[in-house]
Motif scaffolding. Sequence first.
Motif, PDB file in Angstrom:
ATOM      1  N   GLU A  30       0.835  -1.198   0.000  1.00 55.03           N
ATOM      2  CA  GLU A  30       0.000   0.000   0.000  1.00 55.03           C
ATOM      3  C   GLU A  30       0.875   1.255   0.000  1.00 55.03           C
ATOM      4  N   GLY A  31       0.572   2.155  -0.890  1.00 55.19           N
ATOM      5  CA  GLY A  31       1.322   3.395  -0.989  1.00 55.19           C
ATOM      6  C   GLY A  31       2.612   3.281  -1.782  1.00 55.19           C
ATOM      7  N   LEU A  32       2.999   2.061  -2.133  1.00 53.68           N
ATOM      8  CA  LEU A  32       4.241   1.865  -2.897  1.00 53.68           C
ATOM      9  C   LEU A  32       3.980   1.654  -4.384  1.00 53.68           C
ATOM     10  N   THR A  33       2.806   1.113  -4.703  1.00 49.67           N
ATOM     11  CA  THR A  33       2.456   0.859  -6.093  1.00 49.67           C
ATOM     12  C   THR A  33       0.946   0.971  -6.263  1.00 49.67           C
ATOM     13  N   THR A  34       0.516   1.290  -7.464  1.00 53.54           N
ATOM     14  CA  THR A  34      -0.920   1.348  -7.734  1.00 53.54           C
ATOM     15  C   THR A  34      -1.444   0.017  -8.259  1.00 53.54           C
ATOM     16  N   THR A  36      -1.191  -3.083  -6.791  1.00 58.44           N
ATOM     17  CA  THR A  36      -1.728  -4.006  -5.799  1.00 58.44           C
ATOM     18  C   THR A  36      -1.519  -3.454  -4.392  1.00 58.44           C
ATOM     19  N   ASP A  37      -2.295  -3.954  -3.449  1.00 54.72           N
ATOM     20  CA  ASP A  37      -2.116  -3.581  -2.049  1.00 54.72           C
ATOM     21  C   ASP A  37      -1.203  -4.576  -1.327  1.00 54.72           C
ATOM     22  N   TYR A  38      -1.267  -5.861  -1.722  1.00 52.68           N
ATOM     23  CA  TYR A  38      -0.465  -6.905  -1.085  1.00 52.68           C
ATOM     24  C   TYR A  38       0.054  -7.883  -2.122  1.00 52.68           C
ATOM     25  N   PHE A  39       1.237  -8.408  -1.872  1.00 52.96           N
ATOM     26  CA  PHE A  39       1.769  -9.559  -2.587  1.00 52.96           C
ATOM     27  C   PHE A  39       1.808 -10.704  -1.591  1.00 52.96           C
TER      28      PHE A  39
END
Length: 64
Positions: A30-34, A36-39
Motif C-alpha cells: 500500500e502506498g508503494l504501487t498502484t 496491488t495492495d499486497y503480494f
Amino acid sequence: MVKNSLELAKLIAKASDDKKARDVVMMNMEGLTTATDYFVVCSASSTTQVRAIADNVEDVLREQ
C-alpha cells in the motif's frame, strides 16, 4: 465474503499454507504501487506442489 485487500491476502496465504507451501510471506505494498495492495509469495518443493497450491488458492477464492 472478503471485505478488503488485507482479508483477501490472508485468505490466499492460508489457502497456500493449507497445501504445505513454505515460506509464506505477505508483503504490504500500500502506498508503494498502484498495481496491488499486497503480494503473497510462497515456495514449494516441486512443480506438482506448486500446481496444488495454485489450484487450492483458485478454489478457495471461487468459493468466496
